[in-house]
Design an enzyme around this catalytic site. Structure first.
Site, PDB file in Angstrom:
ATOM      1  CG  ASP A  60      -0.067  -0.025   2.454  1.00 57.62           C
ATOM      2  OD1 ASP A  60       0.791  -1.017   2.536  1.00 57.62           O
ATOM      3  OD2 ASP A  60      -0.376   0.614   3.470  1.00 57.62           O
ATOM      4  CE  LYS A 172      -0.852   0.799   6.548  1.00 57.25           C
ATOM      5  NZ  LYS A 172       0.133   0.862   6.179  1.00 57.25           N
ATOM      6  CD  GLU A 212       0.847   0.142  10.535  1.00 58.73           C
ATOM      7  OE1 GLU A 212       2.028   0.248  10.349  1.00 58.73           O
ATOM      8  OE2 GLU A 212      -0.007   0.207   9.569  1.00 58.73           O
ATOM      9  CD  GLU A 214       6.144   2.125  12.155  1.00 61.67           C
ATOM     10  OE1 GLU A 214       7.189   1.684  12.174  1.00 61.67           O
ATOM     11  OE2 GLU A 214       5.115   2.234  11.443  1.00 61.67           O
ATOM     12  CE  LYS A 254       1.593  -3.377   9.103  1.00 64.48           C
ATOM     13  NZ  LYS A 254       1.534  -3.045   7.613  1.00 64.48           N
ATOM     14  CB  SER A 323       0.691  -6.968   8.352  1.00 62.87           C
ATOM     15  OG  SER A 323       0.341  -6.202   7.255  1.00 62.87           O
ATOM     16  CE1 TYR A 385       5.006   1.413   5.337  1.00 66.38           C
ATOM     17  CE2 TYR A 385       5.627   3.169   7.226  1.00 66.38           C
ATOM     18  CZ  TYR A 385       5.485   2.041   6.661  1.00 66.38           C
ATOM     19  OH  TYR A 385       6.074   0.741   7.420  1.00 66.38           O
TER      20      TYR A 385
END
Length: 385
Positions: A60, A172, A212, A214, A254, A323, A385
């Site tokens: 993604d 996500k 998620e 992180e 995640k 993932s 990202y």
């Protein structure tokens, strides 16, 4: 002075005699049970993704990030080249044996492969559930020490409804916390609250939300500091998820693994990473959550697989899986080089990495067959990202 109280005299609670208080209607004391229109489907989707020996392919990357990947092999960042690379991934024969879901960028969700089939149809044909990245990326957080917050809640209900119509069945949203920047309480709370609101909206549209939170690898902190911060982040996240009445059986988590910071001089073995990470899971994650789909976060392909394997050496109440983005695709890109003649070799490289992580999900990974390329580090400070 004492008073004798007859059997007809009321007992007192506070200042109101019990025989004068009005009983509340019974219905007011009943527990309100959540019953959303997609609940059964959400549970089924989450359970399908969290099946033994399978994990997620995170493909993604935004157009800009995908462009960086293509640039690293000398391929121009065009829509057609991005489509071609992603087609290489999803058409890999036998991929569905190891991959249960693929996270797509919005561009890919609406594209077709060269023979005219929709990407979602190709994935479904491989028994792979199509998913979609729905956040709008990180932006600087005002009045912080270089921290970020994730945008994208505005209009999310409308977008997720359209993504469902297009064939997506999970979503996500990535939010991050930086240890070198604090983290501040406002950054932790914003991360947790944003994830909870996103999750509630997704479930209302029929999409299983991947949550998620992180904790970035950036920094020179040790593994104990990572555990300390992650515990607070996860506690806030699940508190807000509960506040928003998110159904835990219909989500996937995640997270990042509990590791030392990337610049910490003391490294951790896979066994130590597994022990710390499983300790965190047991302290914070309800067993109702079907799957824990770890991100690789800049670990090498080998390191990410070894750590996952160590976590699956005993039984867990959750499906503990992967993932991965870079940790599945790094060797694939280098093998492909944008050349049609390398197509099959690149797909073979993807199957090799997917099979390795499938074995790690079952605690059966054997690293003796790995090549030197799998150990190449992929950490990038301040990676976006």
């Amino acid at each position: 002075m004492s008073f004798a109280m007859s059997s007809k005299t009321s007992s007192f609670v506070g200042s109101v005699p019990t025989n004068q208080r009005q009983a509340r209607p019974l219905a007011a004391n009943r527990l309100v049970v959540r019953a959303g229109p997609y609940d059964e489907e959400l549970i089924k989707t989450a359970q399908t993704i969290a099946t033994k020996g399978r994990g997620l392919l995170a493909m993604d990357e935004s157009n800009a990030t995908c462009g960086k990947r293509l640039d690293s092999i000398g391929v121009e960042n065009t829509e057609d080249n991005r489509r071609a690379y992603r087609e290489l991934l999803v058409t890999t024969p036998g991929l569905g044996e190891y991959i249960s879901g693929a996270i797509l960028f919005e561009e890919t969700l609406y594209q077709t492969i060269r023979d005219g089939k929709k990407f979602t149809d190709v994935l479904n044909g491989q028994n792979i559930v199509p998913g979609i990245k729905v956040d709008k990326g990180l932006v600087p957080m005002p009045n912080s020490n270089g921290e970020s917050w994730c945008q994208g809640l505005d209009g999310l209900a409308q977008r997720t409804a359209e993504y469902y119509k297009q064939g997506a069945r999970f979503a996500k949203w990535r939010s991050v916390v930086s240890i070198p920047s604090g983290p501040t309480s406002m950054a932790v709370q914003d991360c947790a609250y944003g994830l909870a609101r996103y999750a509630a909206i997704c479930q209302g549209s029929g999409l299983v939300p991947i949550v998620e939170p992180e904790v970035l690898l950036d920094g020179d902190h040790d593994i104990d500091r990572t555990l300390e911060v992650a515990q607070e982040v996860w506690a806030q996240t699940f508190k807000f998820l509960a506040d928003q009445k998110v159904m835990f059986e219909g989500i996937l988590l995640k997270p990042s693994m509990v590791t030392p910071g990337a610049e910490c001089p003391t490294r951790a073995s896979p066994e130590q990473v597994a022990a710390y990470t499983l300790k965190l899971l047991k302290r914070r994650v309800p067993p109702a959550v079907p799957g824990i789909m770890f991100l690789s976060g800049g670990q090498s392909e080998l390191e990410a697989t070894l750590n996952l394997n160590a976590m699956n050496q005993g039984p867990n109440p959750w499906h503990v899986s992967f993932s991965y983005a870079r940790a599945l695709q790094n060797t694939v890109l280098k093998t492909w080089q944008g050349e049609e003649s390398n197509w099959k070799s690149a797909q073979d490289a993807l199957i090799k990495r997917a099979a390795a992580n499938s074995a790690a999900q079952k605690g059966e990974y054997d690293p003796s067959k790995e090549g030197s390329e799998a150990g190449e580090g992929m950490y990038q400070k301040g990676y976006t990202y």
